[in-house]
Structures are given as C-alpha cells and as structure tokens.
Design a protein around this motif. Sequence first.
Motif, short mmCIF file in Angstrom:
data_model
loop_
_atom_site.label_atom_id
_atom_site.label_comp_id
_atom_site.label_asym_id
_atom_site.label_seq_id
_atom_site.Cartn_x
_atom_site.Cartn_y
_atom_site.Cartn_z
N ASN A 83 60.92 50.26 84.88
CA ASN A 83 60.12 51.22 84.12
C ASN A 83 58.63 50.87 84.06
N ILE A 84 58.24 49.70 84.56
CA ILE A 84 56.82 49.33 84.57
C ILE A 84 56.12 50.16 85.63
N SER A 85 55.03 50.81 85.25
CA SER A 85 54.26 51.63 86.19
C SER A 85 53.07 50.84 86.70
N LEU A 86 53.15 50.43 87.96
CA LEU A 86 52.06 49.67 88.58
C LEU A 86 51.49 50.41 89.79
N SER A 87 51.41 51.73 89.68
CA SER A 87 50.79 52.50 90.76
C SER A 87 49.31 52.14 90.85
N GLY A 88 48.72 52.39 91.99
CA GLY A 88 47.29 52.11 92.17
C GLY A 88 46.44 52.80 91.12
N TYR A 89 46.78 54.05 90.81
CA TYR A 89 46.03 54.80 89.80
C TYR A 89 46.15 54.16 88.42
N ASN A 90 47.36 53.75 88.05
CA ASN A 90 47.59 53.15 86.74
C ASN A 90 46.87 51.80 86.62
N VAL A 91 46.95 50.99 87.67
CA VAL A 91 46.26 49.70 87.66
C VAL A 91 44.75 49.92 87.56
N ALA A 92 44.22 50.90 88.30
CA ALA A 92 42.77 51.20 88.23
C ALA A 92 42.36 51.60 86.82
N ARG A 93 43.16 52.43 86.16
CA ARG A 93 42.85 52.84 84.78
C ARG A 93 42.85 51.65 83.84
N ARG A 94 43.80 50.75 83.99
CA ARG A 94 43.86 49.56 83.12
C ARG A 94 42.66 48.66 83.35
N ILE A 95 42.27 48.45 84.61
CA ILE A 95 41.11 47.60 84.91
C ILE A 95 39.85 48.25 84.37
N ASP A 96 39.73 49.56 84.48
CA ASP A 96 38.58 50.27 83.93
C ASP A 96 38.52 50.08 82.42
N SER A 97 39.65 50.15 81.76
CA SER A 97 39.71 49.94 80.31
C SER A 97 39.30 48.51 79.95
N LEU A 98 39.77 47.54 80.74
CA LEU A 98 39.41 46.14 80.50
C LEU A 98 37.90 45.94 80.67
N SER A 99 37.31 46.57 81.69
CA SER A 99 35.88 46.39 81.93
C SER A 99 35.06 47.01 80.80
N GLY A 100 35.52 48.13 80.25
CA GLY A 100 34.83 48.73 79.11
C GLY A 100 34.83 47.81 77.91
#
Length: 142
Positions: A49-66
Amino acid sequence: MMHLSKQVFLISQILAKIRKPYSDGEEVKECLCVASDNMFPDKKKLVENISLSGYNVARRIDSLSGNIESTIAKRVSAFSSYSVALDESCDTADTAQLAVYIRGVDNDYNITEEMASLQSMKGATTGHLFLMNWKKYWQGLD
C-alpha cells in the motif's frame, strides 16, 4: 494501522539525499515487497500500500524543500550578524549557476551556515545579474 505517509517521506528524503531519480521509488517499493514477503509475510499488504510513484516522491521532496526554506528564513530573521557569499559555477550542461551561501549568528551565539540557493543563470553572467538574482532571492524570504 501504521501511517504510511511518514515512511514515504523518509524514503523520499533518502532518494533526494543520494540524488537518485524520483522514479527509483518504484524499485525501492519492489525491494521492500520482496523483503517483507520473505521476512514478514503477514505485513506484505501494508508494504504493497506504500505509494512510491515518481510523482508521489517528487511531491514529498518538494514538501521537504519548502520546510527547509521556511526553517532557513526563520533562522535568518533572528540573525544579529551575517555574511553572504555568492559563487558562480557551471553544471554538467555548462549552464552558469549562482550559489548563495549565508552564514550568521543569532543573539544566543547559535551559528547557521547554509547554501541558501542555487539558481540557473541564462545568458551573460555579469556581477549586476548576480546581484539582481541575489536580491530577488533575499526578498523572497520576507
């Protein structure tokens, strides 16, 4: 049930730290599924059930950078003294980049030293353009 979003953030952070493509999240998930199937068969569904799609990972990294940017802005606003260094370098595609480093100290003598920004420069790279890009970055912290 365990919150999977925290695990996605942690895995995304590792991928960003080691400079791997966002799409490698799917490969990480595949490895996790194989390992969990052999080590913890009863937890296999949880890992699937863990979603590690490229899009999802990119969103998480963007959130971390913010979060990092807001932390730097908060620290900068508390500086009693600071210095800024600007440096030009070129990436592998020979594009000029402006690196902004900031070092400061607050009233409690806590020292912060960070690369605050890395911006691609288009066209000529004059001192005036460096200053304009730095001003634009600095004003964005307010």
